[in-house]
Design a protein around this motif. Structure first.
Motif, PDB file in Angstrom:
ATOM      1  N   ALA A  49     -27.152 141.874  18.587  1.00 15.44           N
ATOM      2  CA  ALA A  49     -25.716 141.970  18.850  1.00 15.44           C
ATOM      3  C   ALA A  49     -24.940 142.206  17.557  1.00 15.44           C
ATOM      4  CB  ALA A  49     -25.229 140.685  19.546  1.00 15.44           C
ATOM      5  N   ILE A 104     -25.424 145.714  16.665  1.00  7.91           N
ATOM      6  CA  ILE A 104     -24.603 146.570  17.530  1.00  7.91           C
ATOM      7  C   ILE A 104     -23.161 146.560  17.043  1.00  7.91           C
ATOM      8  CG2 ILE A 104     -23.675 146.759  19.855  1.00  7.91           C
ATOM      9  CD1 ILE A 104     -26.392 145.794  20.883  1.00  7.91           C
ATOM     10  N   LEU A 130     -25.472 141.889  26.739  1.00 10.17           N
ATOM     11  CA  LEU A 130     -25.627 143.188  27.399  1.00 10.17           C
ATOM     12  C   LEU A 130     -24.274 143.743  27.844  1.00 10.17           C
ATOM     13  CD1 LEU A 130     -28.833 142.581  29.576  1.00 10.17           C
ATOM     14  CD2 LEU A 130     -28.644 143.801  27.397  1.00 10.17           C
ATOM     15  N   ALA A 136     -22.394 145.032  24.800  1.00  8.07           N
ATOM     16  CA  ALA A 136     -22.985 146.273  24.293  1.00  8.07           C
ATOM     17  C   ALA A 136     -22.560 147.462  25.142  1.00  8.07           C
ATOM     18  CB  ALA A 136     -24.508 146.142  24.273  1.00  8.07           C
ATOM     19  N   ALA A 137     -22.440 147.295  26.476  1.00 10.02           N
ATOM     20  CA  ALA A 137     -22.016 148.405  27.346  1.00 10.02           C
ATOM     21  C   ALA A 137     -20.592 148.830  27.007  1.00 10.02           C
ATOM     22  CB  ALA A 137     -22.127 147.968  28.810  1.00 10.02           C
ATOM     23  N   ARG A 159     -20.649 150.894  23.818  1.00 10.43           N
ATOM     24  CA  ARG A 159     -21.179 152.256  24.006  1.00 10.43           C
ATOM     25  C   ARG A 159     -20.128 153.150  24.638  1.00 10.43           C
ATOM     26  NH1 ARG A 159     -25.501 149.518  26.127  1.00 10.43           N
ATOM     27  NH2 ARG A 159     -25.075 150.309  28.226  1.00 10.43           N
ATOM     28  N   LEU A 194     -26.146 152.921  18.944  1.00 11.98           N
ATOM     29  CA  LEU A 194     -25.779 151.941  19.972  1.00 11.98           C
ATOM     30  C   LEU A 194     -26.698 152.052  21.184  1.00 11.98           C
ATOM     31  CD1 LEU A 194     -21.869 152.125  19.854  1.00 11.98           C
ATOM     32  CD2 LEU A 194     -23.330 150.233  19.120  1.00 11.98           C
ATOM     33  N   THR A 195     -27.064 153.282  21.542  1.00 14.42           N
ATOM     34  CA  THR A 195     -27.984 153.450  22.675  1.00 14.42           C
ATOM     35  C   THR A 195     -29.340 152.822  22.376  1.00 14.42           C
ATOM     36  OG1 THR A 195     -26.865 155.493  23.300  1.00 14.42           O
ATOM     37  CG2 THR A 195     -29.096 155.146  24.167  1.00 14.42           C
ATOM     38  N   SER A 224     -28.995 148.996  22.231  1.00 14.73           N
ATOM     39  CA  SER A 224     -28.793 148.457  23.576  1.00 14.73           C
ATOM     40  C   SER A 224     -30.108 148.434  24.338  1.00 14.73           C
ATOM     41  CB  SER A 224     -27.754 149.291  24.330  1.00 14.73           C
ATOM     42  OG  SER A 224     -26.494 149.249  23.670  1.00 14.73           O
ATOM     43  N   ARG A 225     -30.912 149.490  24.161  1.00  8.38           N
ATOM     44  CA  ARG A 225     -32.221 149.514  24.821  1.00  8.38           C
ATOM     45  C   ARG A 225     -33.108 148.381  24.313  1.00  8.38           C
ATOM     46  NH1 ARG A 225     -33.592 154.127  23.241  1.00  8.38           N
ATOM     47  NH2 ARG A 225     -32.430 155.267  24.847  1.00  8.38           N
ATOM     48  N   ALA A 266     -32.030 145.518  23.061  1.00  9.97           N
ATOM     49  CA  ALA A 266     -31.483 144.261  23.590  1.00  9.97           C
ATOM     50  C   ALA A 266     -31.922 144.055  25.043  1.00  9.97           C
ATOM     51  CB  ALA A 266     -29.966 144.270  23.492  1.00  9.97           C
TER      52      ALA A 266
END
Length: 1003
Positions: free
Chosen positions: A216, A219, A247, A250-251, A254, A801-802, A805-806, A808
């Motif tokens: 995090a 990110i 999560l 993070a969305a 993005r 970030l993608t 995020s993957r 995470a």
């Protein structure tokens, strides 16, 4: 398990061997073990425990304590032998602790290792050995008895003080004792294992949450400004909901990053269009400025060319005249060369005529050649005379050589005669030298055989004298060590005697008001002994014993060192005497003997070394004798030959003298005459040649003048001198041509550039401004770079970030089974540890198991306690919690007279004794069943009877006497006098100065 016989040797207070017959004592079922304080009653029980387990009870197994009796002789080893029946087998175990023993050689002590022996009895074979291994014996006995040492000491050797404390102690202390007796370590291990698994699972969950939080943070760093728009994650590692919050956050990051990427694409497109327009404008302005500058340069070059036109015309005229003069240059060079040749020929002719005689200086070339031929013929006629003169000179040299050889042969003959005259005496002297050298070699061998033993005797005598001093010093050290040993032993014995006199005060120092005495068991201490003047404690005695042992070891080392020094001194004395064993020589005498033998040996060796040189000298002398005889004979032969050679040389010399005198004329020699003719011929030849050369040079000069005049006229010059003045070398002509070509090339280039139309049209326009166009282009370039950088950063941010995020999401998926496992293990660990809400009594797993055992012990103890208390008291287990403590190991007593239930700590002294006795007997029954039902036929009860009144004492003895119903025997350890009247079978321990002893009192 039944004990039959115990043999104690040099153990504890027993200085000699003592035998205890348990079969005789157990015949009555109840026997008394009594004696004064400090006599060694408890030591009998320690010996039983040591025989079975190789160690005494834990409270008396202090570090550094020795089991060996201080009363025992040094040559009597400590040993305990126990004969018993256990598991249907009759065994005899013998043990000896690690102890010092006297050395077999020399004085002092050495430490002997502990030993163990186990024998078994067979009705057919009798006693036979089973093992001598400590480990094997320990494992065999522990397996047969079924109890550990701690269990045995609590069950067989019933220590009443420990159970009185058990009644008064809290649940934690009871748990420790019960845990040792019932071995509930496996349940504690389960608790610890569950706690360890819970900590491990918790650590894995925390580590996974920390990894998710780390992602995090990464990110947030990758999102940059976009991350600031989302709400940060506030949960900590280990808390539920952390993964879902990360999560979600993070969305949002993005989505914001993708919006910023679209904006960056549109800004880059606008900046690219502006940059293209600025580039085209800058290129057009730069081209206009170039054409304007080119036109201005062409105008300036044209003006400069017109300024250099007069110089160009002058160079062109000068080059044309120089090229005309080049056609006259060969004739000029030929005239100069002819002039130089004529001057050289004239100079040579003058030098050649100066060498001639005055009458020949003006003659012509023909006359000079005629005179040259005449003198050359005379020179040829002198060749034979020159050879005769050279031969005459060689004859004189040969005559000198013959005279020199004659002198050498005369000297050789004289030397040979003198040398040969002394030959006989020389030969005899050389043979004498050889005989003397051979005799010296024999003498040197004899002296060498005497010198080596003499040197060894001298070295041994030196060692002998040095070791004599060492022997004296070692004897003095041994005397001092013996005195120190006697003083230390006397001091130790004195301190030991003083400590034994005050041992009662030392025991009284450990008494505590209200607690039972470790000797009599009474809680009252009316008149405790007090230390007198000069009281010695145990530490002082042990230090004195250590000092005595150290002094004894020092004395042994001194004796050993003295023996070694004496052995080395005797060996050196024997070696110093040599073959003469009757007398002892001093170092000075042996030194003189070695010096004398060394000198004689060196002299003999020096003479013996001359043997080979003497033989070589004799051989050389014989060879020289033969050579001198031959040389003298050869010299006489050469003298005869030289006489004939002299006569032949004299005749030839006379003939040659006549020929030379006729040929040399007025010259001193034929060679001088020939040399004078040779010089004259050479001068005449040189003069004739110089005349001819001078004539030829004059003719060539005249011809060169004619050619030069003709060439200058044809080239257009009035005189040859005018042509020579105009003549230029090749470098000057190339320089002029280069100037002309340069001007013409520049003129052509200027004409071409003046014809350019685009430059002429650009010059008609206003002046170009490239700096302004350049500034506009650089601004457009900067805007494009900034927009491209922003686009790249936004694109990289979206990709990062993608990816994060993957990662995470993967971490969250891996965390799910780990958290489920942690929840399950944490619930089990909380139940086992008593910290879970589901565990209502907060009772640990081990305490739960021990509570069940305590219920059994309380039930077994109640059966005897009711008899001892005339049915008044009953022991019950309580699992109620007291205060903030955990439940499970409470023990209460129910009073039938009042119907109340109270804590066991409220019992009186006598009540505490028979309650603890009942508890001990009940515990023995339960532990016996726990150990597999091993029958315990012999029990010991240690102290506590002094606190009972007569009626209670009778009831307690009735209970103990009832144990005989099971064919058990009970030994009571006490010094209470009333018990000696009530129990007729006794084992008395008597305290004596030379050590305690045992006496059997049978009914």
């Amino acid at each position: 398990m039944r004990l039959h016989r115990l043999s104690i040797t040099a153990f504890g207070p027993f200085g000699a061997t003592q035998e205890v017959d348990f079969d005789a004592l157990s015949s009555a079922g109840l026997f008394l073990l009594h004696g004064p304080t400090g006599a060694g009653k408890t030591s009998v029980l320690d010996a039983v425990c040591f025989a079975l387990y190789g160690a005494v009870p834990g409270a008396r197994q202090s570090p550094g304590a020795s089991l060996r009796s201080d009363h025992a002789p040094v040559d009597l080893p400590t040993e305990v032998q126990l004969e018993l029946t256990v598991g249907g087998r009759r065994l005899e175990v013998t043990r000896s602790p690690a102890q010092p023993r006297p050395k077999k050689r020399g004085d002092g002590f050495t430490m002997e290792k502990a030993q163990s022996r186990l024998r078994g009895y067979d009705p057919e074979r009798g006693w036979h050995a089973l093992s001598k291994s400590h480990q094997e014996i320990g494992e065999e006995l522990t397996q047969l008895i079924g109890m550990s040492r701690d269990q045995f000491c609590q069950v067989v050797l019933l220590p009443q003080g420990d159970f009185a404390r058990f009644l008064r102690s809290d649940a934690e202390a009871r748990g420790k004792l019960l845990g040792r007796l019932f071995d509930t370590r496996r349940f504690a291990a389960v608790e610890e294992r569950l706690a360890e698994l819970r900590r491990g699972a918790e650590a894995r969950v925390t580590a996974a949450d920390e990894r998710i939080l780390a992602l995090a943070q990464r990110i947030a760093q990758a999102a940059g400004p976009a991350g600031a728009e989302a709400t940060p994650v506030a949960a900590r590692p280990g808390e539920p909901g952390l993964a879902e919050a990360v999560l979600e956050w993070a969305a949002i990051a993005r989505s914001t990053a993708r919006e910023r990427l679209d904006i960056a694409h549109r800004v880059v497109a606008w900046a690219e269009g502006r940059q293209r327009e600025a580039r085209h404008a800058l290129d057009a302005v730069r081209e206009l400025a170039r054409l304007q500058q080119r036109y201005e340069e062409t105008r300036l070059r044209s003006a400069a060319l017109e300024e250099r036109r007069p110089e160009h015309d002058r160079c062109q005229k000068e080059l044309e005249r120089a090229r005309k003069a080049d056609r006259v240059a060969p004739a000029l060079e030929l005239r100069e060369e002819a002039e130089r040749a004529y001057r050289a020929a004239s100079d040579g002719l003058g030098r050649a005529r100066a060498l001639l005689s005055p009458e020949l200086r003006d003659v012509g070339a023909d006359r000079l050649a005629e005179l040259e031929r005449k003198f050359q013929q005379e020179l040829y006629a002198l060749d034979a005379a020159r050879e005769a003169e050279e031969r005459s000179a060689r004859i004189e040299g040969e005559r000198v050589r013959l005279n020199r050889e004659a002198q050498a042969d005369d000297e050789l003959i004289r030397e040979a005669d003198v040398w040969l005259a002394d030959w006989d005496s020389t030969r005899a002297a050389l043979k004498g030298r050889i005989d003397a050298s051979q005799e010296a070699a024999t003498r040197a061998e004899q002296l060498a055989g005497l010198l080596a033993p003499a040197r060894r005797r001298l070295d041994a005598a030196g060692r002998r004298d040095a070791l004599a001093t060492d022997v004296q010093q070692a004897e003095e050290r041994l005397t001092g060590a013996r005195e120190q040993e006697l003083d230390a032993r006397k001091s130790w014995l004195d301190l030991r005697e003083r400590r034994l006199r005050g041992i009662a005060a030392e025991l009284a120092a450990g008494l505590v008001a209200g607690e039972p005495c470790t000797v009599c068991g009474s809680a009252d201490h009316p008149v405790p002994a007090s230390p007198g003047d000069g009281h010695v404690d145990r530490a002082t005695e042990e230090r004195a014993l250590a000092a005595q042992q150290s002094a004894e070891e020092a004395r042994a080392r001194a004796e050993q060192q003295l023996g070694l020094v004496r052995e080395r001194h005797a060996a050196a004395e024997t070696e110093a005497r040599g073959d003469d064993a009757s007398a002892s020589s001093t170092v000075a005498e042996l030194g003189e003997l070695v010096d004398r033998l060394t000198g004689e040996h060196a002299e003999a060796h020096r003479l013996a070394a001359a043997t080979n040189p003497a033989r070589e000298a004799l051989t050389a002398a014989e060879r020289e004798h033969t050579e001198r005889l031959e040389q003298r004979q050869q010299a006489h032969g050469r003298m005869s030959a030289r006489t004939a050679a002299r006569e032949a040389l004299d005749a030839e010399q006379a003939r040659l003298e006549e020929q030379i005198a006729a040929a040399r004329g007025e010259s001193p020699s034929v060679a001088a005459h020939a040399e004078r003719l040779t010089r004259r011929v050479a001068r005449l030849a040189d003069a004739a040649e110089a005349v001819r050369t001078e004539q030829d040079a004059a003719q060539r000069r005249k011809e060169a003048d004619d050619r030069l005049s003709d060439a200058a006229f044809r080239a257009g010059f009035d005189t040859p001198e005018a042509a020579a003045a105009t003549l230029l070398d090749a470098a000057a002509q190339r320089d002029l041509q280069h100037r002309i070509d340069t001007w013409q090339a520049e003129a052509a280039a200027v004409a071409d550039r003046r014809a350019e139309r685009d430059a002429r049209e650009a010059a008609e326009q206003p002046a170009a401004q490239p700096s302004a166009a350049q500034g506009e282009f650089e601004t457009a370039e900067w805007l494009l770079r900034e927009a491209s950088s922003a686009l790249a950063a936004a694109d990289e941010r979206c990709g990062e970030l993608t990816r994060l995020s993957r990662q995470a999401a993967d971490e969250v998926r891996r965390l799910a089974p780990v958290r489920q496992e942690y929840d399950r293990i944490a619930r089990l660990a909380g139940l086992a540890a008593g910290t879970s809400a589901d565990n209502e009594r907060k009772m640990r797993l081990e305490a739960y198991v021990l509570a069940a055992r305590l219920e059994q012990v309380a039930a077994a103890a109640t059966a005897r306690l009711q008899r001892m208390s005339s049915g008044r008291y009953t022991l019950v287990h309580s699992d109620a919690r007291t205060g903030g403590r955990r439940a499970g190991l409470g023990l209460h007593v129910v009073d039938a007279w009042t119907g109340s239930e109270r804590d066991t700590a409220t019992l009186s002294g006598g009540e505490t004794f028979f309650a603890s006795l009942a508890l001990a007997l009940g515990l023995a029954d339960v532990v016996t069943e726990e150990a597999g039902g091993v029958r315990l036929d012999t029990l010991f009860i240690d102290e506590g009877f002094g606190s009972l009144d007569d009626q209670t004492l009778d009831e307690v003895l009735d209970v103990l006497d009832s144990l005989r119903e099971r064919d058990r025997s009970v030994g009571i350890v006490s010094h209470v006098a009333d018990l000696r009247r009530r129990i007729p079978v006794r084992l008395e321990v008597v305290k004596e100065r030379q050590g305690s002893s045992v006496r059997h009192r049978l009914a």
